[in-house]
Design a protein around this motif. Structure first.
Motif, PDB file in Angstrom:
ATOM      1  N   GLU A  59       0.851  -1.196   0.000  1.00 34.90           N
ATOM      2  CA  GLU A  59       0.000   0.000   0.000  1.00 34.90           C
ATOM      3  C   GLU A  59       0.881   1.239   0.000  1.00 34.90           C
ATOM      4  O   GLU A  59       1.813   1.360   0.798  1.00 34.90           O
ATOM      5  CB  GLU A  59      -0.924   0.038   1.225  1.00 34.90           C
ATOM      6  CG  GLU A  59      -1.768   1.322   1.253  1.00 34.90           C
ATOM      7  CD  GLU A  59      -2.783   1.405   2.384  1.00 34.90           C
ATOM      8  OE1 GLU A  59      -2.806   0.488   3.236  1.00 34.90           O
ATOM      9  OE2 GLU A  59      -3.547   2.392   2.420  1.00 34.90           O
ATOM     10  N   ASN A 118      -4.434   4.896  -2.191  1.00 35.00           N
ATOM     11  CA  ASN A 118      -5.620   5.505  -1.582  1.00 35.00           C
ATOM     12  C   ASN A 118      -6.164   6.626  -2.461  1.00 35.00           C
ATOM     13  O   ASN A 118      -5.402   7.449  -2.969  1.00 35.00           O
ATOM     14  CB  ASN A 118      -5.271   6.079  -0.201  1.00 35.00           C
ATOM     15  CG  ASN A 118      -4.903   4.996   0.790  1.00 35.00           C
ATOM     16  OD1 ASN A 118      -5.770   4.300   1.317  1.00 35.00           O
ATOM     17  ND2 ASN A 118      -3.604   4.831   1.023  1.00 35.00           N
ATOM     18  N   GLU A 149      -7.943   2.054  -3.186  1.00 33.49           N
ATOM     19  CA  GLU A 149      -8.654   1.982  -1.904  1.00 33.49           C
ATOM     20  C   GLU A 149      -9.526   3.218  -1.729  1.00 33.49           C
ATOM     21  O   GLU A 149      -9.047   4.340  -1.842  1.00 33.49           O
ATOM     22  CB  GLU A 149      -7.645   1.919  -0.742  1.00 33.49           C
ATOM     23  CG  GLU A 149      -6.747   0.697  -0.772  1.00 33.49           C
ATOM     24  CD  GLU A 149      -5.949   0.530   0.526  1.00 33.49           C
ATOM     25  OE1 GLU A 149      -6.093   1.357   1.450  1.00 33.49           O
ATOM     26  OE2 GLU A 149      -5.175  -0.443   0.600  1.00 33.49           O
ATOM     27  N   ASP A 179     -11.815   0.870   2.149  1.00 32.69           N
ATOM     28  CA  ASP A 179     -10.872   1.121   3.238  1.00 32.69           C
ATOM     29  C   ASP A 179     -11.647   1.480   4.510  1.00 32.69           C
ATOM     30  O   ASP A 179     -12.768   1.971   4.435  1.00 32.69           O
ATOM     31  CB  ASP A 179      -9.951   2.282   2.829  1.00 32.69           C
ATOM     32  CG  ASP A 179      -8.606   2.242   3.535  1.00 32.69           C
ATOM     33  OD1 ASP A 179      -8.436   1.410   4.449  1.00 32.69           O
ATOM     34  OD2 ASP A 179      -7.740   3.042   3.167  1.00 32.69           O
ATOM     35  N   LYS A 200     -11.290  -3.853   3.641  1.00 30.26           N
ATOM     36  CA  LYS A 200     -10.273  -3.685   4.680  1.00 30.26           C
ATOM     37  C   LYS A 200     -10.941  -3.334   6.006  1.00 30.26           C
ATOM     38  O   LYS A 200     -11.567  -2.279   6.131  1.00 30.26           O
ATOM     39  CB  LYS A 200      -9.274  -2.580   4.283  1.00 30.26           C
ATOM     40  CG  LYS A 200      -8.514  -2.898   2.994  1.00 30.26           C
ATOM     41  CD  LYS A 200      -7.407  -1.893   2.743  1.00 30.26           C
ATOM     42  CE  LYS A 200      -6.184  -2.170   3.608  1.00 30.26           C
ATOM     43  NZ  LYS A 200      -5.048  -1.265   3.244  1.00 30.26           N
TER      44      LYS A 200
HETATM   45 MG    MG Z   1      -5.638   2.691   2.844  1.00 28.43          MG
END
Ligand code: MG
Ligand code: C2E
Ligand code: MG
Ligand code: MG
Length: 276
Positions: A59, A118, A149, A179, A200
């Motif tokens: 990530e 993200n 995400e 997320d 997640k």
């Molecule tokens: Mg994240």
């Protein structure tokens, strides 16, 4: 003596007032120049299939080194970037930087299946999918190596355009994850209508999973529901063995956290995860 304390108290108050004013106004100004002054960097945290020693995914996380204030948390500056619209430009920089890093690693014997980036809801306007696809084409980057995400709250914004953009990218093989799941207000049954394949679990549920029965039950329910819908579950913020054991018992597939690896610079990541 009392007067002296009072003065100190006053000065202390004045100082903190100045600090908060600095945050509100100057930080926003500083953010406008941060990109061109190269104050942003990306760091990378490995993700593991539970039980495996080698990371398969990573990530990308943004860092802002402010020349006077030092490192500023993304929780603070991303929020400012979102309200000012600067997130569009900053987010594009983050995506390009992370994708380029992923390609560089390939040549350095760091083999990963995917990189997760993200994305803020504000970035997902009507041109989003086209811009991402253009970037990937320019870099010769396989869309199937990209995961985006999006927070649960953004996913639930109810904006039809967000779903349209996501589906356009999914058709090209880009994978999507929710997320911070569990921190928004969507009910568990909403999961099935979200155009994603990964979920997640927020680290706030992982932290006390063995000490707080509510957190445990939420994590258990989320994993059960997600798996019965065919979604892959990732736990974030895993810091110790006890948390890992419980997550494993509950059927969690993937893990990420300080127990396995801190976010690292691209170069440090090579040193740690290069294959011989
Ligand atoms: Mg994240
Ligand atoms: P997130 O995407 O949920 O990222 C996970 C956060 O948990 C990261 O914080 C990571 O450094 C931290 N973390 C990882 N392992 C552990 C652990 O074992 N224990 C604990 N306590 N924390 C752990 P970070 O890097 O400060 O980022 C905070 C948030 O800022 C991210 O949460 C994400 O929402 C946002 N963010 C970061 N980079 C970007 C970006 O490039 N674009 C956008 N839109 N948002 C970003
Ligand atoms: Mg998260
Ligand atoms: Mg988070």
């Amino acid at each position: 003596q009392a007067k002296e304390n009072g003065r100190n108290g006053f000065f202390f108050y004045e100082r903190s007032l100045t600090d908060s004013l600095y945050s509100r106004m100057t930080l926003e100004q500083d953010l406008r120049h941060a990109l061109e002054q190269r104050q942003f960097t990306m760091v990378y945290q490995p993700q593991f299939r539970l039980g495996e020693a080698r990371p398969r995914r990573v990530e990308a996380l943004m860092r802002w080194h402010h020349p006077r204030r030092g490192n500023i948390s993304p929780l603070e500056f991303i929020a400012i970037a979102e309200t000012t619209g600067m997130i569009i430009e900053i987010g594009e920089w983050a995506m390009e930087t992370a994708c380029r890093q992923f390609l560089t690693w390939r040549q350095q014997n760091v083999r990963l299946d995917k990189i997760a980036i993200n994305v803020s809801a504000i970035q997902i306007n009507s041109g989003f999918a086209d811009r991402v696809l253009l970037l990937l084409k320019e870099l010769d980057f396989d869309p199937r190596s990209l995961e985006l995400e999006i927070t649960e709250t953004a996913m639930m914004s109810g904006i039809i355009e967000v779903n349209r953009q996501i589906n356009q990218l999914r058709a090209h093989g880009v994978e999507f994850s929710i997320d911070d799941f569990g921190t928004g207000y969507s009910s568990l049954s909403k999961i099935k209508s979200m155009p994603v394949s990964l979920l997640k679990i927020d680290q706030s549920f992982v932290r006390d999973i063995n000490d707080d029965i509510n957190d445990y039950e939420i994590a258990r329910a989320v994993i059960l529901m997600a798996k019965s819908l065919g979604l892959t579950v990732v736990a974030e913020g895993v810091e110790n063995q006890a948390q890992e054991s419980t997550l494993q018992r509950l059927g969690c597939d993937w893990v990420q956290g300080y127990l396995y690896g801190m976010p690292l610079t691209g170069e440090a990541f090579v040193e740690t995860y290069r294959q011989s």
